[in-house]
Design a protein around this motif. Structure first.
Motif, PDB file in Angstrom:
ATOM      1  N   CYS A 132       0.869  -1.188   0.000  1.00 30.32           N
ATOM      2  CA  CYS A 132       0.000   0.000   0.000  1.00 30.32           C
ATOM      3  C   CYS A 132       0.897   1.226   0.000  1.00 30.32           C
ATOM      4  O   CYS A 132       2.111   1.129   0.195  1.00 30.32           O
ATOM      5  N   THR A 133       0.314   2.382  -0.194  1.00 33.62           N
ATOM      6  CA  THR A 133       1.117   3.606  -0.205  1.00 33.62           C
ATOM      7  C   THR A 133       1.440   4.046   1.216  1.00 33.62           C
ATOM      8  O   THR A 133       0.789   3.634   2.188  1.00 33.62           O
ATOM      9  N   ALA A 134       2.454   4.901   1.337  1.00 36.99           N
ATOM     10  CA  ALA A 134       2.872   5.376   2.658  1.00 36.99           C
ATOM     11  C   ALA A 134       1.752   6.145   3.351  1.00 36.99           C
ATOM     12  O   ALA A 134       1.575   6.045   4.575  1.00 36.99           O
ATOM     13  N   THR A 135       0.974   6.918   2.597  1.00 33.90           N
ATOM     14  CA  THR A 135      -0.103   7.682   3.237  1.00 33.90           C
ATOM     15  C   THR A 135      -1.259   6.783   3.653  1.00 33.90           C
ATOM     16  O   THR A 135      -1.924   7.051   4.661  1.00 33.90           O
ATOM     17  N   TYR A 136      -1.524   5.710   2.905  1.00 31.49           N
ATOM     18  CA  TYR A 136      -2.558   4.765   3.345  1.00 31.49           C
ATOM     19  C   TYR A 136      -2.116   4.090   4.641  1.00 31.49           C
ATOM     20  O   TYR A 136      -2.921   3.902   5.563  1.00 31.49           O
ATOM     21  N   ARG A 137      -0.839   3.767   4.733  1.00 30.52           N
ATOM     22  CA  ARG A 137      -0.324   3.194   5.976  1.00 30.52           C
ATOM     23  C   ARG A 137      -0.433   4.212   7.116  1.00 30.52           C
ATOM     24  O   ARG A 137      -0.774   3.854   8.249  1.00 30.52           O
ATOM     25  N   LYS A 138      -0.175   5.479   6.814  1.00 36.19           N
ATOM     26  CA  LYS A 138      -0.308   6.514   7.843  1.00 36.19           C
ATOM     27  C   LYS A 138      -1.752   6.638   8.305  1.00 36.19           C
ATOM     28  O   LYS A 138      -2.024   6.836   9.499  1.00 36.19           O
ATOM     29  N   LEU A 139      -2.699   6.500   7.379  1.00 38.03           N
ATOM     30  CA  LEU A 139      -4.111   6.513   7.756  1.00 38.03           C
ATOM     31  C   LEU A 139      -4.405   5.379   8.730  1.00 38.03           C
ATOM     32  O   LEU A 139      -5.071   5.585   9.758  1.00 38.03           O
ATOM     33  N   ARG A 140      -3.931   4.185   8.426  1.00 37.73           N
ATOM     34  CA  ARG A 140      -4.165   3.039   9.309  1.00 37.73           C
ATOM     35  C   ARG A 140      -3.528   3.286  10.678  1.00 37.73           C
ATOM     36  O   ARG A 140      -4.125   2.990  11.720  1.00 37.73           O
ATOM     37  N   ASP A 141      -2.322   3.832  10.696  1.00 36.55           N
ATOM     38  CA  ASP A 141      -1.651   4.122  11.960  1.00 36.55           C
ATOM     39  C   ASP A 141      -2.414   5.182  12.753  1.00 36.55           C
ATOM     40  O   ASP A 141      -2.493   5.115  13.990  1.00 36.55           O
ATOM     41  N   THR A 142      -2.962   6.163  12.066  1.00 34.50           N
ATOM     42  CA  THR A 142      -3.695   7.233  12.731  1.00 34.50           C
ATOM     43  C   THR A 142      -4.980   6.701  13.357  1.00 34.50           C
ATOM     44  O   THR A 142      -5.378   7.135  14.455  1.00 34.50           O
ATOM     45  N   ILE A 143      -5.637   5.776  12.689  1.00 36.97           N
ATOM     46  CA  ILE A 143      -6.837   5.152  13.253  1.00 36.97           C
ATOM     47  C   ILE A 143      -6.491   4.402  14.530  1.00 36.97           C
ATOM     48  O   ILE A 143      -7.167   4.531  15.564  1.00 36.97           O
ATOM     49  N   ARG A 144      -5.415   3.631  14.497  1.00 39.46           N
ATOM     50  CA  ARG A 144      -5.015   2.887  15.694  1.00 39.46           C
ATOM     51  C   ARG A 144      -4.612   3.832  16.830  1.00 39.46           C
ATOM     52  O   ARG A 144      -4.938   3.600  18.002  1.00 39.46           O
ATOM     53  N   ALA A 145      -3.912   4.900  16.485  1.00 37.74           N
ATOM     54  CA  ALA A 145      -3.500   5.865  17.510  1.00 37.74           C
ATOM     55  C   ALA A 145      -4.710   6.522  18.159  1.00 37.74           C
ATOM     56  O   ALA A 145      -4.691   6.833  19.366  1.00 37.74           O
ATOM     57  N   TYR A 146      -5.761   6.744  17.396  1.00 35.98           N
ATOM     58  CA  TYR A 146      -6.984   7.344  17.935  1.00 35.98           C
ATOM     59  C   TYR A 146      -7.556   6.464  19.046  1.00 35.98           C
ATOM     60  O   TYR A 146      -7.953   6.967  20.109  1.00 35.98           O
ATOM     61  N   TYR A 147      -7.604   5.173  18.803  1.00 40.17           N
ATOM     62  CA  TYR A 147      -8.113   4.255  19.838  1.00 40.17           C
ATOM     63  C   TYR A 147      -7.194   4.232  21.056  1.00 40.17           C
ATOM     64  O   TYR A 147      -7.665   4.223  22.203  1.00 40.17           O
ATOM     65  N   ARG A 148      -5.888   4.235  20.827  1.00 43.09           N
ATOM     66  CA  ARG A 148      -4.960   4.193  21.960  1.00 43.09           C
ATOM     67  C   ARG A 148      -5.037   5.469  22.796  1.00 43.09           C
ATOM     68  O   ARG A 148      -4.908   5.428  24.017  1.00 43.09           O
ATOM     69  N   ARG A 149      -5.252   6.604  22.145  1.00 42.25           N
ATOM     70  CA  ARG A 149      -5.335   7.878  22.875  1.00 42.25           C
ATOM     71  C   ARG A 149      -6.643   8.021  23.649  1.00 42.25           C
ATOM     72  O   ARG A 149      -6.650   8.522  24.773  1.00 42.25           O
ATOM     73  N   GLY A 150      -7.742   7.616  23.024  1.00 43.56           N
ATOM     74  CA  GLY A 150      -9.033   7.994  23.575  1.00 43.56           C
ATOM     75  C   GLY A 150      -9.872   6.902  24.200  1.00 43.56           C
ATOM     76  O   GLY A 150     -10.815   7.207  24.932  1.00 43.56           O
ATOM     77  N   TYR A 151      -9.562   5.640  23.946  1.00 46.91           N
ATOM     78  CA  TYR A 151     -10.408   4.551  24.428  1.00 46.91           C
ATOM     79  C   TYR A 151      -9.757   3.860  25.630  1.00 46.91           C
ATOM     80  O   TYR A 151      -8.526   3.723  25.687  1.00 46.91           O
ATOM     81  N   PRO A 152     -10.561   3.409  26.594  1.00 50.95           N
ATOM     82  CA  PRO A 152     -10.016   2.691  27.755  1.00 50.95           C
ATOM     83  C   PRO A 152      -9.683   1.244  27.404  1.00 50.95           C
ATOM     84  O   PRO A 152     -10.351   0.297  27.850  1.00 50.95           O
ATOM     85  N   LEU A 153      -8.645   1.057  26.590  1.00 49.57           N
ATOM     86  CA  LEU A 153      -8.241  -0.278  26.176  1.00 49.57           C
ATOM     87  C   LEU A 153      -7.614  -1.033  27.345  1.00 49.57           C
ATOM     88  O   LEU A 153      -7.047  -0.422  28.274  1.00 49.57           O
ATOM     89  N   THR A 154      -7.699  -2.337  27.309  1.00 50.45           N
ATOM     90  CA  THR A 154      -6.939  -3.130  28.258  1.00 50.45           C
ATOM     91  C   THR A 154      -5.453  -2.944  27.973  1.00 50.45           C
ATOM     92  O   THR A 154      -5.055  -2.535  26.871  1.00 50.45           O
ATOM     93  N   GLU A 155      -4.623  -3.229  28.947  1.00 51.74           N
ATOM     94  CA  GLU A 155      -3.182  -3.078  28.745  1.00 51.74           C
ATOM     95  C   GLU A 155      -2.699  -3.970  27.613  1.00 51.74           C
ATOM     96  O   GLU A 155      -1.842  -3.573  26.819  1.00 51.74           O
ATOM     97  N   GLN A 156      -3.249  -5.181  27.527  1.00 49.93           N
ATOM     98  CA  GLN A 156      -2.835  -6.082  26.461  1.00 49.93           C
ATOM     99  C   GLN A 156      -3.221  -5.530  25.092  1.00 49.93           C
ATOM    100  O   GLN A 156      -2.410  -5.563  24.155  1.00 49.93           O
ATOM    101  N   ALA A 157      -4.443  -4.987  24.985  1.00 51.39           N
ATOM    102  CA  ALA A 157      -4.881  -4.417  23.707  1.00 51.39           C
ATOM    103  C   ALA A 157      -4.026  -3.207  23.335  1.00 51.39           C
ATOM    104  O   ALA A 157      -3.606  -3.040  22.188  1.00 51.39           O
ATOM    105  N   ARG A 158      -3.745  -2.356  24.323  1.00 45.81           N
ATOM    106  CA  ARG A 158      -2.963  -1.148  24.047  1.00 45.81           C
ATOM    107  C   ARG A 158      -1.554  -1.492  23.572  1.00 45.81           C
ATOM    108  O   ARG A 158      -0.976  -0.794  22.747  1.00 45.81           O
ATOM    109  N   ALA A 159      -1.030  -2.602  24.057  1.00 46.38           N
ATOM    110  CA  ALA A 159       0.334  -2.987  23.700  1.00 46.38           C
ATOM    111  C   ALA A 159       0.401  -3.768  22.397  1.00 46.38           C
ATOM    112  O   ALA A 159       1.500  -4.034  21.897  1.00 46.38           O
TER     113      ALA A 159
END
Length: 533
Positions: A62-89
Motif C-alpha cells: 500500500c502507499t505510505a499515506t494509506y499506511r499513515k491513515l491506518r496508523d492514525t486510526i489505531r493511535a486514535y483508539y490508543r489515545r481515547g479509548y479505555p483499552l486493556t493493557e494487552q490491547a494497548r500494547a
C-alpha cells in the motif's frame, strides 16, 4: 452564483478523492475537494465498510499515506479509548477483531483520522473542503472540462468551480456523464474483451453489481429494540432468487465459487465463519471491564445486497426507487433477525439487537450512502482485462501482467457480487482467483478528454476486473497517483498523455511516485501468490 478557482478540483470525497487531495497539496497545489455527504471517506466512512485488504498489508502493498491513515486510526483508539493493557500494547491493534480485515473500526474514527491528515492543509488554506456539495452540471470546451457546477444540498445554493485539472472521484463516475466523457457501464461482452468470465452475447450496460445499505448493531439480551415493521417486509420475506438456495431473509449464506449453501446462526461461531464477527468493528473484551455492554458489528452481509435494479443508466426516478428499495431490504433483514430468525435457544428472534444510529450518524440507522461496488468507467487509453490479472485467464503464466507504466499495486480476488442482470433476472456471484497486480497509468487516461482524470472505481477496468480493483487500498492508490499526476503536469507544463508516452517524463513521474511512498511493483516472492486475507 458564486465562482471559485483552484489548481486542482476534486469532485468526490471518498478514499480516492482524499488521497488525490493529499498528494496535490503535498506538492504545493491549491485544491478544492467536494463531497456529497457530510463525511469524507466514502466506502470507509459514509458507506460504513471496514477495509477489505490483502494479507501483506502490515508490511507492504500500500502507499505510505494509506499506511499513515491506518496508523492514525489505531493511535486514535490508543489515545481515547479505555483499552486493556494487552490491547494497548498490541502492535497491530484491530479494534473490532473482525474477520474481514486486520483493521476493523468504527466509521467515525476513520472520519477523525482523515480530518487529522488533512488538517494542516486546511489551516494554511491550500485545501478547501466543501461538504454536502453534489455535482449537477459540467461545462466543456472541446476536449477540456472548464468548470463544474455544484449544488449545496444544505442551502440550495449553487457554486461554479473551475481548475486546469478536474478529478472525478465520485462514487458512480458522475462527472463522466455530466461532461460527456466516453465511458462504459455494466457488463461487457466476451466478444469485446475476450475475457474468460465475460458475458456471452451482447454487452449489457444495465447489468451492474449489487449495492448495499450497511448498518451497525449491538446486542442487549433481555431488552426489546425491535424496529417498526418495514413497509415492504412482506415482499422481502417471501423473496427467493433463482440462484439462492433459500429465502433471502434467512441465515443462509452462499459460497460464491460453488453456490452451495451454508447456514450459521448469528451467535453460534465456528472456526471458519461467523456473521457477528465477520465485520465486527468494536470488540468488548479489548476495553476496560464494564465500559461497553456489547460488541458492535457492521452488517454488510450477502442478505442485504440489492440487485433488483441499477443506479447508473436510468432516470432519477428509477434510481431513487432502487435506493429506497435497498433501504427497505436492509431494514427488513434487521426486522427478520429481531422477530423471526431462528435463535440459538431454539426459539425465534433476537429483539435485543439494537440499531446503532449513532455509529452511522443517521436518523434511520443506515449508512449515509450506499456501498457502491461498480461505477461508470472511462474508455481509457488502456483497459485492464481478466487476461492481465486472472489466474485461470492467464493459464500457465505465473503472476499478473507487468506494466512498464505502473503507478501502484493492489491485490484482491475478482469478487463480483450478484448483478442486476439484463431483463432475465439477476445474475449470480462471480468469485475467481487473481494474481497480485499493478495499476497501469494508461488505465487512468480517458481516450479523448485531456484534463479530467478518474480517481476512484471509474478507471479503465472491465466489469470483471473492477471486481479486484475496487477495494479500499487500491482506490486510495489510484487517487494518490492521479493527484500527483495532475500536480506534476502543472509543474512541468506537460499533458497527462505526454507523461504516458514520453519515456523520460514517465520515468520522472514514477520517481516522484516512489518518493511520495507509492510502491510500483510487488516483491518477487509475492507476485505469484494467491492469498487474500
Amino acid at each position: 452564483m458564486r465562482e471559485q478557482y483552484c489548481d486542482i478540483l476534486i469532485v468526490g470525497g471518498g478514499l480516492g478523492g482524499v488521497a488525490a487531495a493529499l498528494a496535490a497539496v503535498r506538492m504545493g497545489r491549491r485544491v478544492i475537494l467536494t463531497e456529497e455527504t457530510d463525511w469524507l471517506g466514502g466506502q470507509l466512512t459514509s458507506q460504513a465498510v471496514p477495509p477489505d485488504e490483502h494479507p501483506w498489508i502490515e508490511r507492504f502493498g500500500c502507499t505510505a499515506t494509506y499506511r499513515k491513515l491506518r496508523d492514525t486510526i489505531r493511535a486514535y483508539y490508543r489515545r481515547g479509548y479505555p483499552l486493556t493493557e494487552q490491547a494497548r500494547a498490541t502492535e497491530n491493534l484491530n479494534p473490532g477483531q473482525g474477520h474481514v480485515s486486520r483493521l476493523c473500526h468504527e466509521p467515525r474514527v476513520a472520519v477523525a483520522a482523515l480530518d487529522e491528515l488533512l488538517a494542516p492543509y486546511r489551516a494554511n488554506r491550500q485545501l478547501q473542503v466543501l461538504l454536502r456539495h453534489r455535482p449537477v452540471a459540467a461545462e466543456t470546451d472541446g476536449d477540456r472540462v472548464t468548470a463544474v457546477r455544484l449544488l449545496d444540498t444544505g442551502t440550495g445554493h449553487e457554486l461554479t468551480a473551475s481548475a486546469p485539472y478536474v478529478l472525478d472521484a465520485t462514487e458512480l463516475g458522475e462527472l463522466l456523464e455530466l461532461a460527456g466523457v466516453e465511458h462504459v457501464m455494466g457488463a461487457e461482452s466476451r466478444a469485446d474483451t475476450g475475457e474468460l468470465h465475460a458475458l456471452e452475447g451482447p454487452a449489457q450496460p444495465l447489468d451492474q453489481q449489487s449495492f448495499t445499505y450497511c448498518f451497525a448493531l449491538d446486542h442487549r439480551p433481555g431488552e426489546d429494540h425491535t424496529i417498526d415493521r418495514p413497509e415492504t417486509y412482506g415482499f422481502w420475506r417471501g423473496y427467493e432468487p433463482d440462484f439462492w438456495p433459500a429465502p433471502l431473509l434467512s441465515w443462509v449464506q452462499v459460497a460464491p465459487e460453488t453456490l452451495v449453501r451454508y447456514e450459521k446462526n448469528i451467535f453460534e461461531p465456528d472456526k471458519d465463519f461467523d456473521l457477528w464477527r465477520f465485520r465486527r468493528i468494536l470488540h468488548k473484551p479489548l476495553l476496560a471491564e464494564g465500559f461497553a455492554a456489547s460488541d458492535i458489528t457492521l452488517v454488510n452481509w450477502q442478505q442485504v445486497d440489492y440487485w433488483l435494479g441499477p443506479l447508473t443508466g436510468v432516470d432519477d426516478a428509477e434510481r431513487d426507487r432502487h435506493l429506497a428499495a435497498a433501504k427497505q431490504l436492509s431494514l427488513s433483514f434487521l426486522y427478520w433477525m429481531q422477530t423471526e430468525a431462528p435463535n440459538y435457544q431454539g426459539g425465534t428472534g433476537y429483539p435485543g439487537l439494537r440499531l446503532r444510529t449513532d455509529v452511522t450518524d443517521t436518523a434511520d440507522g443506515l449508512a449515509k450512502y450506499p456501498y457502491i461496488r461498480e461505477s461508470r468507467r472511462i474508455r481509457a487509453d488502456f483497459t485492464v482485462t481478466e487476461q492481465h490479472v486472472g489466474v485461470a485467464a492467464r493459464g500457465a503464466l505465473l503472476g499478473s501482467e507487468e506494466f512498464r507504466d505502473s503507478v501502484g499495486i493492489g491485490s484482491y480476488r475478482i469478487d463480483l457480487h450478484p448483478s442486476t442482470g439484463s431483463g432475465s433476472g439477476p445474475r449470480q456471484y462471480l468469485d475467481v482467483e487473481s494474481w497480485p497486480f499493478q495499476i497501469p497509468l494508461g488505465a487512468l487516461l480517458p481516450v479523448r478528454v485531456e484534463n479530467l482524470l478518474p480517481a476512484g472505481k471509474n478507471i479503465g477496468t472491465t466489469h470483471i476486473t473492477n471486481g479486484c480493483y475496487r477495494l479500499h487500498p487500491v482506490e486510495w492508490n489510484i487517487g494518490e497517483a492521479v493527484g500527483a499526476l495532475a500536480a506534476y503536469c502543472l509543474d512541468t507544463g506537460s499533458a497527462p498523455r505526454q507523461v504516458h508516452t514520453d519515456p523520460v517524463k514517465l520515468d520522472e513521474y514514477q520517481k516522484l511516485l516512489t518518493d511520495l511512498g507509492i510502491e510500483l511493483s510487488w516483491p518477487r516472492e509475492v507476485r505469484t501468490q494467491k492469498k487474500y486475507n
